[in-house]
Design a protein around this motif. Structure first.
Motif, short mmCIF file in Angstrom:
data_model
loop_
_atom_site.label_atom_id
_atom_site.label_comp_id
_atom_site.label_asym_id
_atom_site.label_seq_id
_atom_site.Cartn_x
_atom_site.Cartn_y
_atom_site.Cartn_z
N SER A 9 0.83 -1.21 0.00
CA SER A 9 0.00 0.00 0.00
C SER A 9 0.87 1.25 0.00
O SER A 9 0.60 2.20 -0.74
CB SER A 9 -0.93 -0.02 1.22
OG SER A 9 -1.62 1.20 1.32
N ARG A 10 1.91 1.29 0.82
CA ARG A 10 2.81 2.45 0.86
C ARG A 10 3.55 2.63 -0.46
O ARG A 10 3.77 3.75 -0.91
CB ARG A 10 3.80 2.31 2.01
CG ARG A 10 3.16 2.55 3.36
CD ARG A 10 4.18 2.57 4.44
NE ARG A 10 3.54 2.82 5.73
CZ ARG A 10 4.17 2.76 6.88
NH1 ARG A 10 5.46 2.46 6.92
NH2 ARG A 10 3.53 3.00 8.00
N TYR A 11 3.93 1.53 -1.06
CA TYR A 11 4.63 1.60 -2.35
C TYR A 11 3.71 2.19 -3.42
O TYR A 11 4.12 3.05 -4.19
CB TYR A 11 5.13 0.22 -2.78
CG TYR A 11 5.82 0.22 -4.12
CD1 TYR A 11 7.08 0.78 -4.28
CD2 TYR A 11 5.20 -0.32 -5.25
CE1 TYR A 11 7.71 0.81 -5.50
CE2 TYR A 11 5.82 -0.30 -6.49
CZ TYR A 11 7.08 0.26 -6.60
OH TYR A 11 7.70 0.29 -7.82
N GLN A 12 2.45 1.74 -3.45
CA GLN A 12 1.49 2.29 -4.41
C GLN A 12 1.26 3.78 -4.17
O GLN A 12 1.18 4.57 -5.10
CB GLN A 12 0.16 1.53 -4.33
CG GLN A 12 0.24 0.14 -4.93
CD GLN A 12 -1.06 -0.63 -4.79
OE1 GLN A 12 -1.92 -0.27 -3.98
NE2 GLN A 12 -1.20 -1.69 -5.57
N ASP A 13 1.17 4.19 -2.91
CA ASP A 13 1.01 5.61 -2.59
C ASP A 13 2.23 6.41 -3.06
O ASP A 13 2.09 7.51 -3.60
CB ASP A 13 0.80 5.81 -1.09
CG ASP A 13 -0.53 5.27 -0.60
OD1 ASP A 13 -1.43 5.04 -1.43
OD2 ASP A 13 -0.66 5.08 0.63
N TYR A 14 3.41 5.85 -2.81
CA TYR A 14 4.64 6.52 -3.23
C TYR A 14 4.67 6.69 -4.75
O TYR A 14 4.96 7.76 -5.26
CB TYR A 14 5.85 5.71 -2.76
CG TYR A 14 7.16 6.21 -3.33
CD1 TYR A 14 7.81 7.30 -2.76
CD2 TYR A 14 7.73 5.60 -4.44
CE1 TYR A 14 9.00 7.76 -3.29
CE2 TYR A 14 8.92 6.07 -4.98
CZ TYR A 14 9.55 7.14 -4.40
OH TYR A 14 10.72 7.61 -4.92
N MET A 15 4.37 5.62 -5.47
CA MET A 15 4.39 5.66 -6.93
C MET A 15 3.36 6.66 -7.46
O MET A 15 3.62 7.38 -8.41
CB MET A 15 4.17 4.27 -7.53
CG MET A 15 5.34 3.32 -7.28
SD MET A 15 6.93 3.94 -7.89
CE MET A 15 6.64 3.87 -9.64
N SER A 17 2.25 9.34 -5.97
CA SER A 17 2.67 10.71 -5.69
C SER A 17 3.83 11.17 -6.57
O SER A 17 4.05 12.36 -6.73
CB SER A 17 3.06 10.87 -4.21
OG SER A 17 4.26 10.17 -3.95
N HIS A 18 4.57 10.25 -7.14
CA HIS A 18 5.71 10.59 -8.00
C HIS A 18 5.43 10.37 -9.48
O HIS A 18 6.32 10.51 -10.30
CB HIS A 18 6.94 9.79 -7.58
CG HIS A 18 7.52 10.27 -6.28
ND1 HIS A 18 7.03 9.85 -5.08
CD2 HIS A 18 8.51 11.15 -6.02
CE1 HIS A 18 7.70 10.43 -4.10
NE2 HIS A 18 8.60 11.23 -4.66
N ARG A 19 4.21 10.00 -9.80
CA ARG A 19 3.85 9.74 -11.19
C ARG A 19 3.70 11.08 -11.90
O ARG A 19 3.06 11.99 -11.41
CB ARG A 19 2.55 8.96 -11.26
CG ARG A 19 2.21 8.52 -12.68
CD ARG A 19 1.03 7.57 -12.70
NE ARG A 19 1.39 6.37 -11.94
CZ ARG A 19 0.55 5.71 -11.16
NH1 ARG A 19 -0.68 6.12 -11.01
NH2 ARG A 19 0.94 4.64 -10.51
#
Length: 167
Positions: A9-15, A17-19
Motif C-alpha cells: 500500500s505504501r509503495y502504491q502511494d509513493y508511486m 505521488s511521483h507519477r
C-alpha cells in the motif's frame, strides 16, 4: 500478511505521488531532424581545449581523431577524457582507395583498443568512392556539410555539421 499488505500500500502511494503525467509531443512543433556535433582533432591540446570549452553543456560531441592525433604524446589521456565525459569517438582518415582507408581504420581502432578498450565505427574521410566498401566493412562514413561555413572555415576550421547515413 499484514506487513506485506502495508508495504504494498505504501509503495502504491509513493508511486502515485511521483507519477508524472505523460504528454504526447505536438507533431506540428519542431523539426524531426537531428544535429550531431563533430569536431576534427589533430592534437591532444585541441581535445582538452574543446572539452574545457564545452564543459557543462548538455550536448554530446563526436571527436574525429586524425592520424596526426595519435602521434601527439598526450593522445591517450585525451581519449580517456573524451570517453569519461560521455562523448563519442570517430576516426578521420585521408587516403586514396578503400583498402588503404580500411588499413588506416584498423590501425586507429587498434590504438583506441590499446588505450581505452574501445573501437569506433564512425569514419570521416574525403573519399566518396570508398563509402560502399566502408559500409560493407561495418563502418559508418560521415561527411561534413560545408554549406554552413565561411570560406576561411571551409579550408581550416574543424567545426562542421556532420551528415551520414546510419547514424
Amino acid at each position: 500478511s499484514a506487513a506485506s499488505t502495508m508495504i504494498a500500500s505504501r509503495y502504491q502511494d509513493y508511486m502515485a505521488s511521483h507519477r508524472q503525467e505523460e504528454s504526447t509531443p505536438d507533431p506540428e512543433v519542431g523539426d524531426s531532424r537531428s544535429l550531431y556535433l563533430g569536431l576534427l582533432c589533430r592534437s591532444a591540446k585541441e581535445v582538452h581545449d574543446r572539452l574545457s570549452a564545452c564543459s557543462g553543456m548538455p550536448h554530446r560531441i563526436t571527436f574525429f581523431l586524425t592520424e596526426e592525433f595519435f602521434d601527439d604524446s598526450g593522445h591517450a589521456d585525451a581519449v580517456r577524457r573524451i570517453l569519461a565525459e560521455g562523448h563519442g569517438l570517430g576516426l578521420s582518415v585521408s587516403a586514396s582507395g578503400a583498402d588503404a582507408i580500411l588499413a588506416l581504420l584498423r590501425q586507429g581502432n587498434d590504438r583506441l583498443s590499446e588505450i581505452a578498450c574501445t573501437r569506433t565505427r564512425f569514419v570521416l574521410t574525403d573519399s566518396a568512392s570508398a563509402e560502399e566498401a566502408l559500409h560493407h566493412a561495418g563502418y559508418c562514413p560521415v561527411s561534413f556539410d560545408y554549406s554552413c561555413a565561411g570560406e576561411e572555415e571551409r579550408r581550416t576550421g574543424p567545426e562542421r555539421r556532420v551528415e551520414g547515413r546510419g547514424i
